[in-house]
Design an enzyme around this catalytic site. Structure first.
Site, PDB file in Angstrom:
ATOM      1  N   ARG A  34      44.195  46.314  34.475  1.00 56.71           N
ATOM      2  CA  ARG A  34      43.782  46.124  32.892  1.00 56.71           C
ATOM      3  C   ARG A  34      43.902  44.565  32.640  1.00 56.71           C
ATOM      4  NH1 ARG A  34      42.874  51.411  31.360  1.00 56.71           N
ATOM      5  NH2 ARG A  34      43.885  52.922  32.061  1.00 56.71           N
ATOM      6  N   ASP A  35      43.282  44.109  31.977  1.00 56.24           N
ATOM      7  CA  ASP A  35      42.678  42.460  31.646  1.00 56.24           C
ATOM      8  C   ASP A  35      44.367  42.490  31.070  1.00 56.24           C
ATOM      9  OD1 ASP A  35      40.787  40.857  30.845  1.00 56.24           O
ATOM     10  OD2 ASP A  35      42.850  40.164  30.146  1.00 56.24           O
ATOM     11  N   ASN A  93      30.846  37.057  34.110  1.00 53.64           N
ATOM     12  CA  ASN A  93      30.936  35.124  33.517  1.00 53.64           C
ATOM     13  C   ASN A  93      31.170  34.705  35.167  1.00 53.64           C
ATOM     14  OD1 ASN A  93      31.126  35.642  31.057  1.00 53.64           O
ATOM     15  ND2 ASN A  93      33.501  35.578  31.439  1.00 53.64           N
ATOM     16  N   HIS A 106      34.701  38.966  39.022  1.00 54.07           N
ATOM     17  CA  HIS A 106      35.726  40.214  39.006  1.00 54.07           C
ATOM     18  C   HIS A 106      34.756  40.429  37.369  1.00 54.07           C
ATOM     19  CE1 HIS A 106      36.439  36.579  36.635  1.00 54.07           C
ATOM     20  NE2 HIS A 106      36.235  37.147  35.489  1.00 54.07           N
ATOM     21  N   HIS A 108      34.145  42.830  33.516  1.00 54.14           N
ATOM     22  CA  HIS A 108      35.067  43.229  33.024  1.00 54.14           C
ATOM     23  C   HIS A 108      34.309  44.435  32.239  1.00 54.14           C
ATOM     24  CE1 HIS A 108      36.443  39.150  31.503  1.00 54.14           C
ATOM     25  NE2 HIS A 108      36.206  38.437  32.276  1.00 54.14           N
TER      26      HIS A 108
HETATM   27  P1  AMP Z   1      36.226  35.007  32.585  1.00 55.60           P
HETATM   28  O1  AMP Z   1      36.477  34.338  31.876  1.00 55.60           O
HETATM   29  O2  AMP Z   1      35.288  35.904  32.350  1.00 55.60           O
HETATM   30  O3  AMP Z   1      37.078  33.929  33.966  1.00 55.60           O
HETATM   31  O4  AMP Z   1      37.960  36.181  32.369  1.00 55.60           O
HETATM   32  C1  AMP Z   1      38.882  36.642  33.161  1.00 55.60           C
HETATM   33  C2  AMP Z   1      39.910  37.706  32.637  1.00 55.60           C
HETATM   34  O5  AMP Z   1      41.434  37.261  32.645  1.00 55.60           O
HETATM   35  C3  AMP Z   1      40.560  36.760  30.692  1.00 55.60           C
HETATM   36  O6  AMP Z   1      40.519  37.813  30.176  1.00 55.60           O
HETATM   37  C4  AMP Z   1      41.895  37.178  31.483  1.00 55.60           C
HETATM   38  O7  AMP Z   1      42.620  37.927  29.654  1.00 55.60           O
HETATM   39  C5  AMP Z   1      42.190  37.702  31.961  1.00 55.60           C
HETATM   40  N1  AMP Z   1      43.431  37.464  33.788  1.00 55.60           N
HETATM   41  C6  AMP Z   1      44.311  36.119  33.471  1.00 55.60           C
HETATM   42  N2  AMP Z   1      45.750  36.349  34.329  1.00 55.60           N
HETATM   43  C7  AMP Z   1      45.443  37.816  34.593  1.00 55.60           C
HETATM   44  C8  AMP Z   1      45.990  38.994  34.787  1.00 55.60           C
HETATM   45  N3  AMP Z   1      47.654  38.200  35.575  1.00 55.60           N
HETATM   46  N4  AMP Z   1      45.935  40.153  35.606  1.00 55.60           N
HETATM   47  C9  AMP Z   1      45.285  40.417  34.568  1.00 55.60           C
HETATM   48  N5  AMP Z   1      44.031  39.919  33.676  1.00 55.60           N
HETATM   49  C10 AMP Z   1      44.672  38.310  33.371  1.00 55.60           C
END
Ligand code: AMP
Length: 122
Positions: A34-35, A93, A106, A108
């Protein structure tokens, strides 16, 4: 072009067990969790275990076993989170224009509320 993988990124640390995560599914080649800052009632990230920076890197260089396992893991998470009925969005992204914050591939998976149009106007 070459892709330089930074093994100090936060998802690499999650994969090494150095920081915790809220796991949804783990397979041979993938991890879903989970995010930390969910933007919808369902907000799950699915990552390959291998060192891939972004989707194009993965799609160009991963093995067939990794690609099948990762793709099936995404499908399994969609099933587990029951996102098909109400609709959902998948986002991958990449790079600067894509505003990728974590340089480990990743996807989403977002669901559970109306998600608006695909892109905001710049
Ligand atoms: P992006 O902008 O596509 O690189 O998305 C990175 C995502 O990682 C964001 O939605 C953050 O909220 C999420 N994120 C960052 N650190 C963590 C973590 N430790 N555990 C889960 N999600 C994270």
């Amino acid at each position: 072009m070459g892709y330089a993988y930074d093994d100090q990124n936060i998802f690499a640390k999650i994969l090494r067990g150095e920081i915790p995560n809220d796991t949804v599914l783990e397979t041979g080649h993938a991890l879903a969790f989970r995010d930390l800052y969910p933007q919808a009632p369902v907000h799950v990230l699915v990552i390959p275990k291998g060192p891939y920076v972004c989707y194009d890197h993965f799609a160009q260089t991963a093995s067939e076993a990794e690609i099948v396992d990762y793709t099936r893991a995404i499908g399994k998470v969609c099933e587990m989170e029951d996102v098909a009925a109400g609709g959902f969005r998948m986002i991958a992204n990449a790079g600067e224009a894509g505003v990728q914050e974590v340089p480990h591939l990743h996807v989403h998976i977002l669901a559970g509320r109306p998600l608006g149009r695909m892109l905001q106007q710049a």
